[in-house]
Write a protein that holds these residues in place. Structure first.
Motif, PDB file in Angstrom:
ATOM      1  N   GLU A 154      45.891  39.963  49.640  1.00  0.00           N
ATOM      2  CA  GLU A 154      45.352  41.271  49.257  1.00  0.00           C
ATOM      3  C   GLU A 154      46.466  42.187  48.767  1.00  0.00           C
ATOM      4  O   GLU A 154      46.317  42.906  47.764  1.00  0.00           O
ATOM      5  CB  GLU A 154      44.627  41.896  50.445  1.00  0.00           C
ATOM      6  CG  GLU A 154      44.045  43.275  50.189  1.00  0.00           C
ATOM      7  CD  GLU A 154      42.822  43.281  49.282  1.00  0.00           C
ATOM      8  OE1 GLU A 154      42.413  44.377  48.865  1.00  0.00           O
ATOM      9  OE2 GLU A 154      42.286  42.194  48.979  1.00  0.00           O
ATOM     10  N   ARG A 163      41.987  42.335  36.258  1.00  0.00           N
ATOM     11  CA  ARG A 163      40.620  41.841  36.415  1.00  0.00           C
ATOM     12  C   ARG A 163      40.592  40.632  37.353  1.00  0.00           C
ATOM     13  O   ARG A 163      39.642  40.438  38.113  1.00  0.00           O
ATOM     14  CB  ARG A 163      40.064  41.463  35.048  1.00  0.00           C
ATOM     15  CG  ARG A 163      38.635  40.945  35.087  1.00  0.00           C
ATOM     16  CD  ARG A 163      38.168  40.530  33.706  1.00  0.00           C
ATOM     17  NE  ARG A 163      36.849  39.902  33.764  1.00  0.00           N
ATOM     18  CZ  ARG A 163      36.314  39.181  32.793  1.00  0.00           C
ATOM     19  NH1 ARG A 163      37.002  39.004  31.662  1.00  0.00           N
ATOM     20  NH2 ARG A 163      35.124  38.644  32.929  1.00  0.00           N
ATOM     21  N   ASP A 174      43.707  32.070  40.795  1.00  0.00           N
ATOM     22  CA  ASP A 174      42.249  32.199  40.932  1.00  0.00           C
ATOM     23  C   ASP A 174      41.617  30.864  41.299  1.00  0.00           C
ATOM     24  O   ASP A 174      40.634  30.817  42.052  1.00  0.00           O
ATOM     25  CB  ASP A 174      41.657  32.725  39.630  1.00  0.00           C
ATOM     26  CG  ASP A 174      42.218  34.075  39.246  1.00  0.00           C
ATOM     27  OD1 ASP A 174      41.861  35.066  39.899  1.00  0.00           O
ATOM     28  OD2 ASP A 174      43.037  34.128  38.315  1.00  0.00           O
ATOM     29  N   PRO A 195      39.133  43.825  49.663  1.00  0.00           N
ATOM     30  CA  PRO A 195      38.272  44.134  48.507  1.00  0.00           C
ATOM     31  C   PRO A 195      38.849  43.671  47.181  1.00  0.00           C
ATOM     32  O   PRO A 195      38.098  43.228  46.299  1.00  0.00           O
ATOM     33  CB  PRO A 195      38.143  45.658  48.568  1.00  0.00           C
ATOM     34  CG  PRO A 195      39.339  46.122  49.334  1.00  0.00           C
ATOM     35  CD  PRO A 195      39.597  45.051  50.348  1.00  0.00           C
ATOM     36  N   ARG A 196      40.159  43.780  46.998  1.00  0.00           N
ATOM     37  CA  ARG A 196      40.753  43.350  45.719  1.00  0.00           C
ATOM     38  C   ARG A 196      40.687  41.839  45.566  1.00  0.00           C
ATOM     39  O   ARG A 196      40.413  41.334  44.472  1.00  0.00           O
ATOM     40  CB  ARG A 196      42.206  43.843  45.639  1.00  0.00           C
ATOM     41  CG  ARG A 196      42.347  45.366  45.611  1.00  0.00           C
ATOM     42  CD  ARG A 196      43.812  45.765  45.589  1.00  0.00           C
ATOM     43  NE  ARG A 196      43.984  47.204  45.534  1.00  0.00           N
ATOM     44  CZ  ARG A 196      43.998  47.996  46.596  1.00  0.00           C
ATOM     45  NH1 ARG A 196      43.833  47.471  47.813  1.00  0.00           N
ATOM     46  NH2 ARG A 196      44.170  49.302  46.465  1.00  0.00           N
ATOM     47  N   VAL A 198      38.488  39.796  46.951  1.00  0.00           N
ATOM     48  CA  VAL A 198      37.097  39.415  46.727  1.00  0.00           C
ATOM     49  C   VAL A 198      36.669  39.762  45.302  1.00  0.00           C
ATOM     50  O   VAL A 198      35.979  38.983  44.635  1.00  0.00           O
ATOM     51  CB  VAL A 198      36.179  40.079  47.758  1.00  0.00           C
ATOM     52  CG1 VAL A 198      34.706  39.895  47.396  1.00  0.00           C
ATOM     53  CG2 VAL A 198      36.461  39.516  49.149  1.00  0.00           C
ATOM     54  N   ALA A 199      37.089  40.921  44.802  1.00  0.00           N
ATOM     55  CA  ALA A 199      36.734  41.316  43.435  1.00  0.00           C
ATOM     56  C   ALA A 199      37.312  40.343  42.413  1.00  0.00           C
ATOM     57  O   ALA A 199      36.654  40.003  41.419  1.00  0.00           O
ATOM     58  CB  ALA A 199      37.224  42.737  43.159  1.00  0.00           C
ATOM     59  N   ALA A 200      38.536  39.885  42.654  1.00  0.00           N
ATOM     60  CA  ALA A 200      39.142  38.907  41.740  1.00  0.00           C
ATOM     61  C   ALA A 200      38.363  37.596  41.771  1.00  0.00           C
ATOM     62  O   ALA A 200      38.122  36.977  40.726  1.00  0.00           O
ATOM     63  CB  ALA A 200      40.596  38.669  42.125  1.00  0.00           C
ATOM     64  N   GLU A 202      35.193  37.221  42.506  1.00  0.00           N
ATOM     65  CA  GLU A 202      33.908  37.448  41.845  1.00  0.00           C
ATOM     66  C   GLU A 202      34.059  37.486  40.329  1.00  0.00           C
ATOM     67  O   GLU A 202      33.171  37.038  39.596  1.00  0.00           O
ATOM     68  CB  GLU A 202      33.289  38.755  42.350  1.00  0.00           C
ATOM     69  CG  GLU A 202      32.895  38.727  43.822  1.00  0.00           C
ATOM     70  CD  GLU A 202      31.810  37.713  44.129  1.00  0.00           C
ATOM     71  OE1 GLU A 202      31.014  37.380  43.225  1.00  0.00           O
ATOM     72  OE2 GLU A 202      31.770  37.225  45.275  1.00  0.00           O
ATOM     73  N   ALA A 203      35.185  38.002  39.850  1.00  0.00           N
ATOM     74  CA  ALA A 203      35.418  38.036  38.404  1.00  0.00           C
ATOM     75  C   ALA A 203      35.504  36.630  37.837  1.00  0.00           C
ATOM     76  O   ALA A 203      34.978  36.345  36.752  1.00  0.00           O
ATOM     77  CB  ALA A 203      36.695  38.819  38.091  1.00  0.00           C
TER      78      ALA A 203
END
Length: 223
Positions: A154, A163, A174, A195-196, A198-200, A202-203
């Motif tokens: 994180e 992104r 990734d 959060p960062r 998880v966002a990566a 999901e991207a």
């Protein structure tokens, strides 16, 4: 040995794996992102098929994945990922800048060397069978080691991410992070603190190619 083929398998690659193996998932993601066709051979880890003599002749360590190519066999997902990148450099999954590439490799190592080995199937079996660990204790073990690694990741994604985990284009980082997030969710490890990260993840999953590599979409996936 059951064989599940991707259409054409024009590259001549055969991926030996298992639908829910996170290490196999890493390789599927890299191949998918580069648009490389391949065939699959399933080895059901629940049945111990990775220890069958014919598979050990290919992969003496008795783990998945293994990648057959032109008469050769590669083992260990980090080495396979690097080989894929070297053989098919476009689209690149490693930055051209040496410092940036080293950071991506560090992210890969955080998952492949620090998190995954401690939550691997054989380790969890040893905890249960040799040390009498309860399911609650096994769950706590996994949550602890995943949490330690995710805390570090994180921080790195906060420094270097865009992104995706590193910058605005998918990388090998990734390819290893997404399967580890999948594992964390499978074992109900809380992810609110990352959060960062998880966002990566999901991207990457939003990309059609990455979606095709998802465990649930593999030919050997359990119904």
């Amino acid at each position: 040995m059951p064989r599940h083929g991707a259409a054409g398998a024009m590259s001549g690659l055969v991926l030996h794996g298992y639908w829910r193996s996170s290490a196999s998932y890493r390789v599927r993601l890299a191949l998918a992102l580069k648009g490389i066709d391949y065939a699959q051979v399933t080895h059901d880890l629940r049945l111990g098929e990775q220890s069958a003599p014919d598979y050990l002749a290919l992969a003496p360590h008795g783990l998945v994945p293994a990648l057959e190519h032109d008469g050769g066999v590669l083992i260990e997902s980090p080495a396979i990922l690097e080989w894929i990148e070297a053989r098919w450099p476009s689209p690149a999954l490693l930055p051209g800048d040496p410092d940036a590439a080293a950071m991506v490799r560090a992210m890969v190592a955080l998952v492949a060397c620090d998190i995954h080995p401690l939550a691997n199937l054989r380790v969890l079996k040893t905890l249960r069978q040799d040390f009498g660990a309860s399911e609650d204790q096994v769950q706590a073990w996994m949550a602890d080691w995943i949490g330690r690694g995710f805390t570090a990741l994180e921080s790195l994604v906060a420094r270097h991410g865009g992104r995706f985990a590193f910058g605005d284009h998918p990388t090998l980082a990734d390819c290893v992070i997404v399967p580890q997030v999948y594992n964390a969710r499978r074992f109900a490890v809380p992810l609110e603190a990352y959060p960062r990260l998880v966002a990566a993840a999901e991207a990457l999953l939003a990309l059609p190619a990455a979606g095709a590599a998802h465990p649930d979409r593999q030919p050997d996936a359990a119904g």
